[in-house]
Design an enzyme around this catalytic site. Structure first.
Site, PDB file in Angstrom:
ATOM      1  N   HIS A  42     -78.410  84.125  15.819  1.00  0.00           N
ATOM      2  CA  HIS A  42     -78.853  85.077  16.734  1.00  0.00           C
ATOM      3  C   HIS A  42     -80.492  84.868  16.353  1.00  0.00           C
ATOM      4  CE1 HIS A  42     -80.434  88.946  18.610  1.00  0.00           C
ATOM      5  NE2 HIS A  42     -81.101  89.120  17.308  1.00  0.00           N
TER       6      HIS A  42
ATOM      7  N   HIS B 187     -84.184  84.402  18.692  1.00  0.00           N
ATOM      8  CA  HIS B 187     -85.787  84.896  18.408  1.00  0.00           C
ATOM      9  C   HIS B 187     -86.948  83.679  18.443  1.00  0.00           C
ATOM     10  CE1 HIS B 187     -85.357  88.997  17.959  1.00  0.00           C
ATOM     11  NE2 HIS B 187     -84.341  89.101  17.477  1.00  0.00           N
TER      12      HIS B 187
END
Length: 552
Positions: A382, A387
C-alpha cells in the site's frame, strides 16, 4: 482589559484579517494578561514568566546534557576558558541550526573578554541559545493618529535589536488612535525585552502583556517526531484473530523483527534494510502484476509519469521490493519529502503532524502470503504502490504538506476534520484529466477491486471541497460510497489552504526548510497532557546529545 479586547474585536476589519487570525481574549488560566500603567517595569517584575513550562523543562534538560558532555570532552573546569567553550560548541551538530548558531555567536561575542566561566554561567548560556522558540506578545496604543506613529513605535523594537514575528493594527473606536498587537522573539527574562517594555510605556499608552494561549503539544523540529512515532495504535507486530497471518508463527516473528527495527530508528539514521524472503517477494509480485495494468489505465498522469524513474532509481519492479532508504533519498531529491519507518498505525494527529515536516510514515512489513490481494491494514504494498509515486510530484507534495501544517496545534475537532479531508483526498481522491476521472488516492491505487469500482457509475461523486469533506463520515470496511473529484492538484492545494486558514488557532505557522523546523509567530504554551511521553522526550534529547545527532 475587557474593554480593550471588546474594542479590538469590534474594530477588526477584513483588510487586517489578512495578517492572520484576530487575537482573542485568553481562554485559560495560563493565558494571563498583565497591563502596565505609567510606571516603568523593574527587573524584579520580570519574574513573571509566561513561557511554555513544558518547553522550558526540556530546554533545561538539553542544557544540562550539553554542559555534561562539554566537561567530558574538554579540559577541567578550572582550566576552561570561554574560547574553549566556543570551540567545542562550533563542532557540535546543533550549531548548524541557523537560529541556534546566531544565538551562540552573539553570546560569545560578549564573553570573550570576561573572566573564566563558571558551570552555572555555561549552563545559562546553553539554555538561552538552545531555546529558539520563546515568543512574547504585547498590545499597545499610539499617542496620536499621526502618519509616523507606527514608524516611531517600530523604531523602539529596532533600537533594542528585537525581531518581530507578527504584527496587527486596529483603529480604536473610542479615540482617533490605533491599537497594535505584536509578537516577537524573547521574553521578560531578557534585558532587551524589559528595556523595550519600558520604552513602550514611555512613548505609547495602554501597554499590555498578552498571555500565552494553550494548544495541544506538537513537534517543532523534525527530530521531535522520534518522540511519538513509536506510539502506534494498532497493527504492527500485534495481529487480530481474524488476520490471515494470526496462526502463522514464523510470519508473526518476521513482522516483530521488522517492527523492532522501525521502533529503534531515529532521525538522521539510515532506514534499516529489510532482506525480504521468497514468500514476501512472491506476494509483492502478485500485487504488482495485478495493479500495473489497472494503474496504467486509471491512475492520473502524475502517478504514471513517476513510475519509470522509480524503476531506474529505486529498484521498483515486480521481482524486487524497494528499500525505504532508496525511496526516501529519491523523494528528497524530487520534493523534499522523506520516508520514516513506523511499526504500525499512528493517531491522526501524529500522522498529520509528520506531513507538516514533509515526513511520510511507512510500514516495511508485507501482508500474509496466503491472501496476497487482501490486507486488513496498510503494508509495504500500500505504501510503495499507492503513496510513494505521487510524493515525487511537487504539487501533490505541497498539497499534502498543507494538510500537515493545518494540523499543527489544532484542536481534536479540527484534527478529525483534517483526517476526513485526508481520507477523501490523499487516500481516496480522484481528479479530472481531460474531462475524465482518474485516481490519485493511495487507497484506490493499491486496491485493484476498489480502483475498478470507483471508476464505475455506482458511487456518488462530488467536486472536491475540504469544507464539505471535513464534515463527511466514511466507512472503513467496505468500498467508499462517495468520492471527491479535484479539478487539479493545484486547485486542491488552493482549496486546502483556504480551509486551513478557516481553522481558528491563536498563532500562524511556517515551515523552515533550511532547519526542518516550524516558525511560530506568537507566544503559545502546549498542554502537558498533549505530550506523547514526557519521560521519552527527555531521554530522547539526552541520548541525541550523547550520540552527537543534530538537535533538529
Amino acid at each position: 482589559m475587557r474593554s480593550l479586547f471588546a474594542t479590538a474585536a469590534a474594530a477588526a476589519s477584513p483588510l487586517l484579517r489578512r495578517f492572520g487570525p484576530p487575537l482573542q481574549p485568553p481562554r485559560s488560566a495560563f493565558a494571563a494578561v498583565r497591563m502596565f500603567g505609567g510606571s516603568v517595569l523593574s527587573p524584579g517584575e520580570a519574574k513573571l514568566d509566561l513561557r511554555n513550562r513544558s518547553n522550558q523543562y526540556h530546554v533545561q534538560q538539553m542544557a544540562e546534557a550539553a554542559v555534561n558532555k562539554l566537561f567530558a570532552n574538554t579540559t577541567p573546569l578550572e582550566d576552561l576558558t570561554w574560547s574553549d567553550v566556543k570551540s567545542w560548541v562550533e563542532e557540535e551538530p546543533f550549531y548548524q541550526v541557523q537560529d541556534i548558531r546566531n544565538s551562540f555567536d552573539l553570546a560569545f561575542a560578549k564573553k570573550e573578554s570576561e573572566n573564566p566561566p563558571k558551570k552555572g554561567e555555561i549552563e545559562e548560556l546553553m539554555k538561552g541559545c538552545l531555546n529558539t522558540f520563546d515568543r512574547t506578545s504585547i498590545a499597545f496604543e499610539t499617542q496620536d493618529d499621526g502618519a509616523g506613529s507606527l514608524i516611531d513605535a517600530l523604531e523602539l523594537f529596532r533600537k533594542r535589536g528585537i525581531n518581530l514575528t507578527h504584527i496587527e493594527s486596529r483603529p480604536s473606536v473610542l479615540d482617533p488612535t490605533y491599537s497594535f498587537f505584536v509578537s516577537f522573539q524573547g521574553t521578560l527574562q531578557d534585558n532587551n525585552v524589559r528595556e523595550l517594555v519600558n520604552d513602550l510605556i514611555r512613548h505609547t499608552k495602554n501597554v499590555t502583556l498578552m498571555g500565552t494561549e494553550e494548544v495541544p503539544w506538537f513537534p517543532r523540529k523534525v527530530s521531535d517526531i522520534d518522540v511519538f512515532c513509536h506510539r502506534t495504535l494498532d497493527a504492527g507486530s500485534e495481529l487480530q484473530a481474524d488476520h490471515p497471518g494470526f496462526n502463522d508463527e514464523s510470519y508473526r516473528e518476521r513482522r516483530r523483527l521488522i517492527c523492532e527495527n522501525a521502533h529503534r530508528h531515529k532521525f538522521g539514521e539510515s532506514i534499516p534494510t529489510v532482506d525480504y524472503v521468497e514468500d514476501e517477494v512472491k506476494t509483492w509480485s502478485v500485487v504488482f502484476d495485478k495493479l500495473a495494468p489497472l494503474t496504467q489505465k486509471h491512475a492520473c498522469k502524475e502517478y504514471n509519469q513517476v513510475i519509470p524513474e522509480l524503476y531506474k532509481e529505486c529498484g521498483f519492479r515486480r521481482d524486487n521490493i524497494p528499500q525505504l532508504q532508496d525511496i526516501s533519498e529519491y523523494l528528497q531529491r524530487k520534493t523534499g519529502f522523506i520516508v520514516r519507518p513506523v511499526s504500525g498505525l499512528l493517531s491522526s494527529r501524529d500522522f498529520l503532524n509528520g506531513l507538516a515536516f514533509k515526513v511520510f510514515f511507512s510500514t516495511q512489513y508485507i501482508r500474509h502470503h496466503s491472501k496476497p490481494l487482501y490486507t486488513p491494514e496498510p503494508d509495504v504494498c500500500h505504501e510503495i504502490l499507492g503513496h510513494v509515486p505521487l510524493f515525487a510530484n511537487p504539487e501533490f507534495a505541497d498539497f499534502s504538506q498543507e494538510i500537515g501544517l493545518a494540523s499543527i496545534g489544532a484542536t481534536d475537532e479540527q484534527i478529525e476534520q483534517l483526517a476526513r479531508v485526508y481520507w477523501f483526498s490523499v487516500e481516496f481522491g480522484q481528479c479530472l484529466e481531460n474531462g475524465e476521472r482518474k485516481a490519485y488516492g493511495a487507497g484506490l491505487l493499491s486496491s485493484f477491486g476498489e480502483l475498478e469500482y470507483s471508476m464505475g457509475e455506482e458511487p456518488e461523486f462530488r467536486n472536491f471541497d475540504p469544507f464539505n469533506a471535513g464534515m463527511q463520515t466514511y466507512p472503513i470496511t467496505t468500498y467508499q460510497p462517495l468520492y471527491y473529484v479535484a479539478r487539479s492538484f493545484k486547485d486542491a492545494q488552493e482549496r486546502m489552504r483556504l480551509f486551513a486558514q478557516s481553522l481558528k488557532r491563536p498563532f500562524n505557522v511556517r515551515y523552515n526548510s533550511i532547519t526542518s523546523s516550524l516558525d511560530i509567530d506568537r507566544d503559545i504554551a502546549v498542554t502537558d497532557d498533549g505530550i506523547p511521553d514526557k519521560s521519552s522526550t527527555v531521554n530522547l534529547v539526552l541520548s541525541r546529545l550523547s550520540a552527537e545527532l543534530p538537535l533538529l
